[in-house]
Design a protein around this motif. Structure first.
Motif, short mmCIF file in Angstrom:
data_model
loop_
_atom_site.label_atom_id
_atom_site.label_comp_id
_atom_site.label_asym_id
_atom_site.label_seq_id
_atom_site.Cartn_x
_atom_site.Cartn_y
_atom_site.Cartn_z
N THR A 114 0.85 -1.19 0.00
CA THR A 114 0.00 0.00 0.00
C THR A 114 0.88 1.24 0.00
N ARG A 115 0.27 2.36 -0.33
CA ARG A 115 1.04 3.61 -0.30
C ARG A 115 1.49 3.94 1.12
N ALA A 116 0.66 3.64 2.09
CA ALA A 116 1.04 3.91 3.48
C ALA A 116 2.28 3.10 3.86
N GLU A 117 2.30 1.83 3.46
CA GLU A 117 3.46 0.99 3.75
C GLU A 117 4.69 1.50 3.01
N LEU A 118 4.51 1.94 1.78
CA LEU A 118 5.61 2.52 1.01
C LEU A 118 6.19 3.73 1.72
N ALA A 119 5.31 4.58 2.25
CA ALA A 119 5.76 5.78 2.95
C ALA A 119 6.52 5.42 4.21
N ARG A 120 6.05 4.41 4.95
CA ARG A 120 6.75 3.99 6.16
C ARG A 120 8.13 3.45 5.83
N GLN A 121 8.22 2.64 4.78
CA GLN A 121 9.52 2.11 4.36
C GLN A 121 10.43 3.24 3.90
N SER A 122 9.86 4.21 3.23
CA SER A 122 10.66 5.34 2.75
C SER A 122 11.23 6.12 3.92
N GLN A 123 10.43 6.29 4.97
CA GLN A 123 10.90 7.00 6.14
C GLN A 123 12.09 6.28 6.78
N GLN A 124 12.09 4.96 6.70
CA GLN A 124 13.19 4.16 7.24
C GLN A 124 14.35 4.02 6.27
N GLY A 125 14.16 4.51 5.03
CA GLY A 125 15.23 4.51 4.05
C GLY A 125 15.50 3.16 3.41
N ASN A 126 14.50 2.27 3.34
CA ASN A 126 14.76 0.94 2.78
C ASN A 126 13.70 0.52 1.77
N VAL A 127 13.27 1.45 0.92
CA VAL A 127 12.28 1.11 -0.11
C VAL A 127 13.00 0.49 -1.32
N PRO A 128 12.63 -0.71 -1.72
CA PRO A 128 13.23 -1.29 -2.94
C PRO A 128 12.84 -0.43 -4.15
N PRO A 129 13.79 -0.09 -5.00
CA PRO A 129 13.47 0.75 -6.17
C PRO A 129 12.32 0.22 -7.03
N PRO A 130 12.22 -1.11 -7.26
CA PRO A 130 11.09 -1.58 -8.08
C PRO A 130 9.73 -1.25 -7.46
N LEU A 131 9.66 -1.26 -6.11
CA LEU A 131 8.40 -0.95 -5.45
C LEU A 131 8.04 0.53 -5.67
N THR A 132 9.04 1.40 -5.57
CA THR A 132 8.80 2.82 -5.84
C THR A 132 8.29 3.01 -7.26
N LEU A 133 8.91 2.31 -8.21
CA LEU A 133 8.49 2.42 -9.61
C LEU A 133 7.05 1.93 -9.78
N MET A 134 6.70 0.85 -9.10
CA MET A 134 5.36 0.26 -9.25
C MET A 134 4.27 1.25 -8.86
N PHE A 135 4.57 2.14 -7.90
CA PHE A 135 3.57 3.10 -7.46
C PHE A 135 3.58 4.38 -8.29
N SER A 136 4.31 4.38 -9.39
CA SER A 136 4.27 5.52 -10.31
C SER A 136 3.82 5.09 -11.70
N MET A 137 3.32 3.84 -11.80
CA MET A 137 2.94 3.29 -13.10
C MET A 137 1.42 3.24 -13.26
N ALA A 138 1.01 3.12 -14.51
CA ALA A 138 -0.41 2.91 -14.81
C ALA A 138 -0.73 1.43 -14.74
N GLU A 139 -1.94 1.11 -14.35
CA GLU A 139 -2.36 -0.29 -14.24
C GLU A 139 -2.25 -0.99 -15.59
N GLY A 140 -1.71 -2.23 -15.57
CA GLY A 140 -1.59 -3.03 -16.78
C GLY A 140 -0.38 -2.70 -17.63
N THR A 141 0.57 -1.95 -17.10
CA THR A 141 1.78 -1.61 -17.86
C THR A 141 3.01 -2.28 -17.26
N ALA A 142 4.09 -2.28 -18.02
CA ALA A 142 5.37 -2.83 -17.56
C ALA A 142 6.47 -1.83 -17.88
#
Length: 648
Positions: A541-569
């Motif tokens: 979830t975005r909330a979980e992404l934000a918590r991980q970001s605050q801790q400085g350990n967000v995997p780059p692919p996860l960050t990318l996934m939350f900036s994409m349109a549904e059904g894209t690669a």
């Protein structure tokens, strides 16, 4: 959007209040680690970097502030060099902060706002490096710190004055900011949004050929990527430690001094008597006598006091002088004339009539000089040793300032000079990963890395009032990549990985194209005809992404996934040429926070902070327009070139 929610959870949204000298002063003086304006060579005189109203920001002040901020950043990132820091926005950021601080101060002065001397004194006294061992402001430490760092007292006072004016002006700008609920709800809902997708890795190692790279190819690769291998600035430090123990056998009080101290403290060693008492204070003498009779008849003083609606007070052990000072001489005379176990006759003070129960009497006979000689000797020795140590440090500082070398001073004081290998600012030795500096280096290194190669040796306080060092920088190795031959194997490995990464990118891009055309990720991976790691399913979830970001350990692919349109690669390069990620977003589950009062309230609060910060920024812009700001671009360019080593 990701950045917005990261800021919401970390509560560090770009507050303009951080713009002025507060951060710089904290950097400069925390742990007694301040930097002088000459730490990086010649300062661009005292020319004008910017004119703000009736004030001028000099190039010297700007240069000093940039160096301070860079050194603080370098302690966290030892691989950082000044050129990279300046070109990465550090110079412009510090310039903006300083200009803003001058704007606020000039605006405040223009409209009659002030920060009094007493208020500024209080701020200065609160800096730990200006305090003595007792936690109180030390004039000696204050002067020494300013002198060592080349900072004038008036400059420091001006900095604090600007800060205090900012504290008065800025908070009101964003106070009471409000946010429409229709704006809050969509953003709060985004925090509940969940996404599910797949992540595949196309590793560079899968495309590595077991062929030794040609020397010419390695040389070209190394030339292009030299900054990747840069070793930060290193310094070799010569030092000699000394402490107060050196005076233990040589500094002793004389018999005359001992006798004089005894006579000075004669009252301290005279015979004394203390009495442990409980007392009650009554409004009239008659009431006091009646209560005394009850106690004399066998009732406890506490019970007797309670019987008339009062309570007794435990005074503990007090001397006659102490009791007279807190009550009256009459009360003290009554207490110290009654025998142990008795109740005193009523005696009056300003508070009323006292009666007291004598619980215990303790007498201490007078002590002769011989009886307390050892105690006096210890006290005088401690004071004389402290004085001798202070005199020695001042003497050393004067000699070093007059041109004496470290070797001269060490020889005169019979100190042993030690030297370190070439160390980074954090104490590490790049040539020996197992090297550990002595604990005292935690205090020596910050000072050593502020000095120029031609600076005078310095006296450094290790443990306040107990241990010191005299030190000098023996050698400086500027930040630079090592010779290729010394790291050829490492460069070859990186070169091979980069070649493999380029091939992995071709495969990753082809997989992305197939998935975009409707092929499943698993089939596209299989069609690559290369043995690849298994696909990983990811849900967050975005909330979980934000918590991980605050801790400085967000995997780059996860960050990318939350900036994409549904059904894209999409493809994403892995760190350090390790390969390429392929991210496929399968599903987005929209959130709805319309019924989540807690989330709506929290989001509204964060938005108020964002709006408040925007109002504050606009207020500063309005102040700029009011007082006027003019930057000297020629002087700024010259200083920027000086810091980065450019000739033009």
């Amino acid at each position: 959007m990701i950045t917005f929610f990261r800021n919401i959870f970390s509560s560090k949204i770009g507050l303009f209040l951080t713009m002025c000298f507060v951060a710089l002063i904290a950097i400069a003086f925390a742990s007694a680690d301040v930097t002088g304006s000459g730490a990086f060579g010649g300062v661009t005189g005292s020319g004008t970097a910017a004119t703000v109203g009736d004030s001028k920001l000099t190039t010297s002040e700007l240069n000093q502030s940039v160096n301070n901020a860079f050194r603080a950043e370098q302690r966290e990132n030892t691989g950082l060099d000044l050129k990279t820091y300046v070109e990465g926005g550090g110079f412009d950021s510090i310039l903006d902060r300083l200009v803003n601080s001058f704007v606020i101060a000039d605006f405040g002065n223009k409209y009659g706002m002030t920060a009094g001397k007493r208020l500024v004194d209080g701020e200065i006294a609160s800096i730990p490096s200006f305090q003595g061992a007792d936690g109180q402001f030390s004039e000696e430490n204050f002067r020494r710190a300013l002198q060592q760092q080349g900072i004038k007292e008036q400059q420091l006072r001006d900095d604090f004055t600007r800060n205090l004016l900012a504290d008065q002006l800025l908070p009101v700008a964003g106070f009471g900011a409000s946010v429409p609920q229709k704006l809050v709800t969509p953003y709060a809902s985004l925090l509940l949004e969940a996404r599910q997708g797949q992540v595949a890795i196309i590793p560079s190692a899968a495309f590595v050929e077991n062929v030794k790279p040609a020397d010419a190819a390695l040389a070209a690769f190394y030339s292009k990527n030299g900054s990747r291998y840069t070793i930060p600035e290193r310094r070799s430090i010569s030092y000699a430690l000394f402490s107060k123990e050196r005076f233990n056998e040589t500094v002793k009080p004389t018999d005359k001094e001992i006798e004089g101290q005894y006579n000075l403290d004669k009252a301290k060693y005279a015979a004394s008597e203390t009495r442990n008492i409980d007392q009650v204070i009554l409004p009239t003498e008659a009431a006091a006598k009646a209560l005394a009779d009850k106690v004399g008849g066998g009732m406890s003083i506490s019970a007797a006091a309670e019987s008339v609606g009062l309570s007794s007070a435990e005074m503990g052990s007090v001397s006659k002088t102490e009791l007279a000072g807190t009550t009256s001489q009459a009360v003290a005379n009554a207490v110290f004339s009654a025998p142990s176990g008795d109740v005193t006759e009523p005696a009056q003070s300003a508070l009323g009539w006292h009666i007291a129960k004598i619980n215990d009497i303790r007498t201490v006979p007078a002590q002769s000089l011989e009886q307390v000689r050892a105690q006096i000797v210890a006290e005088l020795s401690r004071d004389k040793i402290d004085e001798a140590l202070a005199e020695l440090t001042v003497k050393m500082e004067d000699e070093l300032a007059a041109g004496s070398s470290l070797a001269d001073v060490a020889e005169a004081e019979e100190l042993k000079i030690e030297s370190t290998p070439m160390l980074l600012a954090n104490g590490q030795n790049p040539q020996d990963p197992n090297y550990r500096p002595i604990p005292e280096m935690q205090r020596i290194l910050p000072v050593a890395f502020q000095l120029d190669d031609d600076s005078d040796p310095q006296v450094v306080e290790i443990i306040p009032g107990q241990q010191y060092a005299i030190m000098a920088v023996s050698e400086i190795a500027v930040a630079a990549p090592p010779p290729l031959n010394s790291i050829k194997d490492l460069v070859a490995r990186d070169y091979i990985l980069e070649q493999g990464s380029q091939k992995a990118k071709v495969v990753a891009d082809n997989i992305v194209k197939q998935v975009s055309d409707g092929t499943s990720l698993s089939k596209a991976m299989a069609d690559a005809k290369v043995r690849l790691p298994a696909i990983e399913t990811v849900k967050s979830t975005r909330a979980e992404l934000a918590r991980q970001s605050q801790q400085g350990n967000v995997p780059p692919p996860l960050t990318l996934m939350f900036s994409m349109a549904e059904g894209t690669a999409k493809s994403l390069k892995a760190p350090q040429n390790q390969g390429w990620f392929v991210v496929n977003l399968n599903n987005i589950d929209r959130g709805d926070a319309s019924e989540r009062a807690d989330l709506l309230s929290a989001t509204s609060g964060q938005f108020k902070q964002v709006f408040g910060n925007e109002y504050t920024e606009q207020f500063i812009n309005a102040m700029k327009a009011d007082v006027g700001v003019e930057k000297n671009e020629d002087a700024l360019t010259a200083l920027r070139n000086q810091l980065t080593g450019r000739t033009r």
